[in-house]
Write a protein that holds these residues in place. Structure first.
Motif, PDB file in Angstrom:
ATOM      1  N   LEU A 252       0.853  -1.189   0.000  1.00  0.00           N
ATOM      2  CA  LEU A 252       0.000   0.000   0.000  1.00  0.00           C
ATOM      3  C   LEU A 252       0.892   1.244   0.000  1.00  0.00           C
ATOM      4  O   LEU A 252       1.707   1.430   0.900  1.00  0.00           O
ATOM      5  CB  LEU A 252      -0.897   0.013   1.240  1.00  0.00           C
ATOM      6  CG  LEU A 252      -1.700  -1.261   1.531  1.00  0.00           C
ATOM      7  CD1 LEU A 252      -2.517  -1.076   2.793  1.00  0.00           C
ATOM      8  CD2 LEU A 252      -2.584  -1.635   0.356  1.00  0.00           C
ATOM      9  N   SER A 253       0.725   2.083  -1.008  1.00  0.00           N
ATOM     10  CA  SER A 253       1.493   3.325  -1.084  1.00  0.00           C
ATOM     11  C   SER A 253       0.637   4.485  -0.593  1.00  0.00           C
ATOM     12  O   SER A 253      -0.594   4.403  -0.565  1.00  0.00           O
ATOM     13  CB  SER A 253       1.956   3.585  -2.515  1.00  0.00           C
ATOM     14  OG  SER A 253       0.850   3.800  -3.374  1.00  0.00           O
ATOM     15  N   GLY A 254       1.289   5.589  -0.236  1.00  0.00           N
ATOM     16  CA  GLY A 254       0.588   6.710   0.364  1.00  0.00           C
ATOM     17  C   GLY A 254       0.330   7.856  -0.591  1.00  0.00           C
ATOM     18  O   GLY A 254       0.270   7.678  -1.812  1.00  0.00           O
ATOM     19  N   LEU A 255       0.194   9.037  -0.057  1.00  0.00           N
ATOM     20  CA  LEU A 255      -0.103  10.242  -0.819  1.00  0.00           C
ATOM     21  C   LEU A 255       1.170  11.045  -1.076  1.00  0.00           C
ATOM     22  O   LEU A 255       2.249  10.696  -0.605  1.00  0.00           O
ATOM     23  CB  LEU A 255      -1.122  11.103  -0.069  1.00  0.00           C
ATOM     24  CG  LEU A 255      -2.618  10.818  -0.345  1.00  0.00           C
ATOM     25  CD1 LEU A 255      -2.982   9.381  -0.025  1.00  0.00           C
ATOM     26  CD2 LEU A 255      -3.498  11.783   0.434  1.00  0.00           C
ATOM     27  N   THR A 260       4.245  10.000   2.108  1.00  0.00           N
ATOM     28  CA  THR A 260       3.609   9.992   3.424  1.00  0.00           C
ATOM     29  C   THR A 260       2.510   8.946   3.533  1.00  0.00           C
ATOM     30  O   THR A 260       1.685   8.776   2.632  1.00  0.00           O
ATOM     31  CB  THR A 260       3.027  11.372   3.776  1.00  0.00           C
ATOM     32  OG1 THR A 260       2.408  11.300   5.071  1.00  0.00           O
ATOM     33  CG2 THR A 260       1.993  11.827   2.758  1.00  0.00           C
ATOM     34  N   LEU A 261       2.550   8.247   4.630  1.00  0.00           N
ATOM     35  CA  LEU A 261       1.483   7.351   5.082  1.00  0.00           C
ATOM     36  C   LEU A 261       1.129   7.733   6.513  1.00  0.00           C
ATOM     37  O   LEU A 261       0.753   6.894   7.327  1.00  0.00           O
ATOM     38  CB  LEU A 261       1.962   5.894   5.016  1.00  0.00           C
ATOM     39  CG  LEU A 261       1.967   5.247   3.632  1.00  0.00           C
ATOM     40  CD1 LEU A 261       3.006   4.132   3.560  1.00  0.00           C
ATOM     41  CD2 LEU A 261       0.590   4.706   3.274  1.00  0.00           C
ATOM     42  N   SER A 262       1.229   9.005   6.805  1.00  0.00           N
ATOM     43  CA  SER A 262       1.218   9.502   8.183  1.00  0.00           C
ATOM     44  C   SER A 262       0.068   9.024   9.065  1.00  0.00           C
ATOM     45  O   SER A 262       0.297   8.742  10.243  1.00  0.00           O
ATOM     46  CB  SER A 262       1.292  11.032   8.187  1.00  0.00           C
ATOM     47  OG  SER A 262       0.250  11.590   7.425  1.00  0.00           O
ATOM     48  N   PRO A 263      -1.179   8.923   8.572  1.00  0.00           N
ATOM     49  CA  PRO A 263      -2.229   8.494   9.502  1.00  0.00           C
ATOM     50  C   PRO A 263      -2.318   6.986   9.710  1.00  0.00           C
ATOM     51  O   PRO A 263      -3.079   6.526  10.570  1.00  0.00           O
ATOM     52  CB  PRO A 263      -3.511   9.013   8.842  1.00  0.00           C
ATOM     53  CG  PRO A 263      -3.211   9.083   7.404  1.00  0.00           C
ATOM     54  CD  PRO A 263      -1.730   9.293   7.270  1.00  0.00           C
ATOM     55  N   ILE A 264      -1.549   6.214   8.936  1.00  0.00           N
ATOM     56  CA  ILE A 264      -1.734   4.763   8.961  1.00  0.00           C
ATOM     57  C   ILE A 264      -1.124   4.089  10.189  1.00  0.00           C
ATOM     58  O   ILE A 264      -1.790   3.288  10.856  1.00  0.00           O
ATOM     59  CB  ILE A 264      -1.197   4.121   7.660  1.00  0.00           C
ATOM     60  CG1 ILE A 264      -1.817   4.795   6.433  1.00  0.00           C
ATOM     61  CG2 ILE A 264      -1.478   2.621   7.655  1.00  0.00           C
ATOM     62  CD1 ILE A 264      -3.331   4.817   6.422  1.00  0.00           C
ATOM     63  N   PRO A 265       0.123   4.371  10.558  1.00  0.00           N
ATOM     64  CA  PRO A 265       0.688   3.671  11.728  1.00  0.00           C
ATOM     65  C   PRO A 265      -0.137   3.825  12.997  1.00  0.00           C
ATOM     66  O   PRO A 265      -0.308   2.860  13.760  1.00  0.00           O
ATOM     67  CB  PRO A 265       2.075   4.315  11.873  1.00  0.00           C
ATOM     68  CG  PRO A 265       2.423   4.759  10.506  1.00  0.00           C
ATOM     69  CD  PRO A 265       1.138   5.227   9.900  1.00  0.00           C
ATOM     70  N   ASN A 309      10.507   8.689   9.517  1.00  0.00           N
ATOM     71  CA  ASN A 309       9.711   8.140  10.606  1.00  0.00           C
ATOM     72  C   ASN A 309       8.300   8.716  10.588  1.00  0.00           C
ATOM     73  O   ASN A 309       7.307   7.985  10.680  1.00  0.00           O
ATOM     74  CB  ASN A 309      10.396   8.429  11.940  1.00  0.00           C
ATOM     75  CG  ASN A 309       9.859   7.565  13.065  1.00  0.00           C
ATOM     76  OD1 ASN A 309       9.707   6.354  12.914  1.00  0.00           O
ATOM     77  ND2 ASN A 309       9.561   8.180  14.196  1.00  0.00           N
ATOM     78  N   ASN A 310       8.211  10.041  10.459  1.00  0.00           N
ATOM     79  CA  ASN A 310       6.906  10.683  10.427  1.00  0.00           C
ATOM     80  C   ASN A 310       6.119  10.338   9.168  1.00  0.00           C
ATOM     81  O   ASN A 310       4.885  10.322   9.176  1.00  0.00           O
ATOM     82  CB  ASN A 310       7.057  12.204  10.533  1.00  0.00           C
ATOM     83  CG  ASN A 310       7.548  12.643  11.888  1.00  0.00           C
ATOM     84  OD1 ASN A 310       7.328  11.966  12.890  1.00  0.00           O
ATOM     85  ND2 ASN A 310       8.231  13.780  11.941  1.00  0.00           N
TER      86      ASN A 310
END
Length: 410
Positions: A252-255, A260-265, A309-310
């Motif tokens: 799954l790739s982010g935006l 960023t996949l910031s809200p996923i973790p 990390n973020n």
């Protein structure tokens, strides 16, 4: 019928096919594990095949076996092989796949296209005038399997072209060329086009749903650019892929160009009351996150660590609500200068192995059939030189070997 023909086509396959060892893969917390339960770290390279011609690059200069042997010589264990949905659209909607011969003529023109095609079949005599684009992908997958390298298939584009930009019509769900129904159908087709139906793909272990989702620069899409839309579309696609082939991992790739996949973790709010909860997926042990990073001008490794990390690498932490493996599926830099010795490259060579994260460097290609209208385009970021005969920079390759060794040791 087309798929049956593809399977039976002897011209597209090497004479010896070996079953890939220890598949299928699953995930356990932050790690990818093979069928024996041993940890597996993706250590590999991107091999593009999603541009205008829509076959893997470099075959006008080299044989598939020679290219794969070069990858193998670095002790890499996986190739991120990119494809375009347009290839599947042709198969589904236009009576069958395009031949390689016609693909070169369409992309390069009636003068230079046939010349490039003749060079391809000279280097790869197993192909002929009836060989299709998908059969070339079959042959690449088969050779990778033969030489003990796993395949990560990646949907790079919908319309075959150089990637990526906000105005290329491929940016976001529903964009000019990004037909979401065709995209899902294409992913389903390629996931299904694998063992046991197609024996050349014995080493496929994963598929990336979409490369570098990004905000369209024009009003090409009616779907809002936000995490809520992302969740709806990605979940629907992942369900189809898992149903078509429950063995393979789903990346799954982010935006924002997959930075960023910031809200996923942390299972943050995605909007409209939606949250990504890994535990809600029946195939939770098949999900992997992927990120890209091109902070080439970085002056501080600490700032890069924080950014990564973020961006999503905190999903590796035991404290993450959605603890998941994260693979850096794209990073890279100019291979023709001293970039390999800069802060950016040195930092990634250190922290990615320390984090036990997988990676695939961009890019293998020393040149492209065509890129943004320029034929035989020189790719200075390519590990290989222009004619694919050797490495572009011995110093850069030696530094990469250090990263390979460190990742495999970790």
């Amino acid at each position: 019928m087309y798929l049956l023909k593809s399977i039976l086509c002897a011209t597209a396959l090497p004479s010896i096919l070996l079953a890939a060892p220890n598949v299928p893969f699953t995930t356990s917390k932050s790690r990818i594990v093979d069928s024996t339960g041993a940890n597996f770290t993706y250590v590999g390279v991107n091999w593009p095949g999603a541009a205008d011609v829509m076959i893997p690059e470099g075959l006008q200069y080299s044989s598939i076996s020679s290219i794969v042997s070069k990858i193998k010589s670095l002790n890499m264990n996986v190739v991120r092989l990119t494809f375009a949905i347009e290839m599947v659209d042709d198969i589904k909607d236009k009576g069958g796949d395009v031949t390689v011969q016609n693909a070169f003529t369409k992309a390069l023109g009636s003068s230079k296209g046939p010349t490039a095609y003749q060079a391809v079949i000279k280097n790869n005599p197993q192909f002929n005038a009836s060989t299709t684009r998908l059969q070339v992908f079959d042959a690449v997958a088969a050779e990778l399997s033969k030489q003990g390298i796993y395949v990560h298939l990646d949907n790079h584009m919908s319309k075959g072209a150089w990637c990526c930009g906000g105005g290329d019509g491929n940016a976001w769900f529903g964009d000019t060329y990004f037909n979401t129904a065709n995209w899902k159908r294409g992913l389903e087709f390629m996931a299904d086009h694998s063992p046991p139906k197609t024996k050349s793909w014995t080493s496929i272990v994963s598929i990336g749903l979409r490369n570098e989702l990004r905000k369209p620069s024009s009003a090409g899409s009616s779907l809002a650019y936000n995490w809520s839309t992302w969740y709806d579309q990605v979940t629907a696609a992942a369900n189809l892929v898992n149903a078509a082939n429950p063995d393979i991992l789903i990346f799954l790739s982010g935006l924002d160009y997959d930075t960023t996949l910031s809200p996923i973790p942390g299972a943050g709010d995605l909007g409209s009351g939606k949250k990504f909860q890994k535990s809600s997926f029946k195939y939770a042990d098949k999900l992997v996150l992927e990120l890209h990073n091109y902070q080439n001008s970085a002056t501080s490794c600490d700032s890069m660590k924080s950014s990564l990390n973020n961006g999503g690498f905190k999903a590796l932490d035991a404290s993450a609500v959605n603890q998941m493996p994260v693979v850096l599926t794209e990073f890279g830099f100019n291979q023709a200068d001293s970039s390999y010795n800069g802060v950016y490259a040195k930092c990634l060579r250190t922290i990615i192995p320390q984090w036990k994260a997988g990676w695939t460097v961009w890019v293998l290609s020393g040149s492209y059939y065509i890129r943004s209208g320029t034929q035989d385009f020189e790719e200075t970021w390519g590990l290989l030189n222009h004619d694919w005969s050797g490495w572009r920079s011995t110093s850069a390759i030696n530094a990469l070997k250090d990263m390979i060794s460190a990742s495999l040791a970790a």
